[in-house]
Design an enzyme around this catalytic site. Sequence first.
Site, PDB file in Angstrom:
ATOM      1  N   GLU A 191     -10.307 -12.555   1.238  1.00 25.31           N
ATOM      2  CA  GLU A 191     -10.400 -12.761  -0.199  1.00 25.31           C
ATOM      3  C   GLU A 191     -11.442 -11.839  -0.804  1.00 25.31           C
ATOM      4  OE1 GLU A 191     -12.480 -16.601  -1.306  1.00 25.31           O
ATOM      5  OE2 GLU A 191     -11.918 -17.035   0.776  1.00 25.31           O
ATOM      6  N   SER A 236      -9.054 -12.023  -6.042  1.00 21.86           N
ATOM      7  CA  SER A 236      -7.791 -12.139  -5.329  1.00 21.86           C
ATOM      8  C   SER A 236      -8.039 -12.667  -3.921  1.00 21.86           C
ATOM      9  CB  SER A 236      -7.073 -10.781  -5.251  1.00 21.86           C
ATOM     10  OG  SER A 236      -7.795  -9.870  -4.454  1.00 21.86           O
ATOM     11  N   LYS A 253      -0.486 -11.645  -1.409  1.00 19.41           N
ATOM     12  CA  LYS A 253      -1.674 -11.358  -2.215  1.00 19.41           C
ATOM     13  C   LYS A 253      -1.559 -12.095  -3.537  1.00 19.41           C
ATOM     14  CE  LYS A 253      -4.425  -7.525  -4.100  1.00 19.41           C
ATOM     15  NZ  LYS A 253      -4.573  -6.047  -4.172  1.00 19.41           N
ATOM     16  N   ASP A 311      -9.185   4.866  -4.816  1.00 19.12           N
ATOM     17  CA  ASP A 311     -10.028   3.953  -4.036  1.00 19.12           C
ATOM     18  C   ASP A 311      -9.668   4.014  -2.555  1.00 19.12           C
ATOM     19  OD1 ASP A 311     -12.155   2.176  -3.808  1.00 19.12           O
ATOM     20  OD2 ASP A 311     -10.895   0.403  -4.032  1.00 19.12           O
TER      21      ASP A 311
END
Length: 305
Positions: free
Chosen positions: A28, A32, A49, A148
């Site tokens: 987690e 989310s 998810k 990312d």
Amino acid sequence: MGHALCVCSRGTVTIDNKRYLFIHRLGEGGFSYVDLVEGLQDGRFYALKRILCHDREDRKEALHEVEMHQLVEHPNVLPLCAHAMVEKGPKHEAWLLLPFFKRGTLWQQVEALREKGTFMAEERILYIMHGICRGLQAIHSKGYAHRDLKPTNVLLDEDDQPVLMDLGSMNQALIKVTSSREALAVQDWAAQRCTISYRAPELFTVETECVIDQRTDVWSLGCVLYCMMFGEGPYDMIFQKGDSVALAVQNRLAVPHNVRYSPALERLLSSLMAVYPQERPYVADVLSQLEALQPTPTGLDTTRI
């Protein structure tokens, strides 16, 4: 956003008229969490998810992540199996059903090696790098950048093929900045969405007039390569100590002296970690360098942990 989803009895959910049984929590984050679920029709395991959406902007961002999964279809980019938006009182949750990879992330593999006091073999590094680059190339070909990339956002399948995940930070590859207001907006966005120790230098202090392009991913790729070579990212320790990563990335990276890896691999690392984005190669050029180092990256008999 897919068909209606309902939470049913005995720990099951229904998405697109198919039922899935909850097994356990996988992980987690701030907004989310991910659960392991089993499809009751096909018997396969999936990662579900669940993104908490507090307002309309959160829902917009969740829908963007779904769209990015649907935009890029490639073996080295995580596919989306199903999705839905479910109401939770005044709030919503976006549910993304994704393939489950039992070997976990690249970071978990690096950690396991480090705990054994060993390092990843160069042949395996080249193999994984090749797959990551193919995934990035697929993203870049659509006019987007990942923004990312890091070891925890790279899954490994049974054949050691890397699969890029967490596409929520993807945005347009070319960002033209023409004012101080735009520069600050890009800088603030990067601070929220791009992991600090893998963030490209040009995203820390965005110039008033500049063009940000997909080579932010090449910098992050260099950090991932460094992590595979040395067991941690080049700026992980700086961040953990509370020192300034923004200041550290403005200086050319000093590659630790070692005898494990070839000079060619060290040169590749240095080229990816060029402070000025104009000096970094594009992913297509990186692929060419990798293929020169290892002409046949597919079918590698990798050493498992």
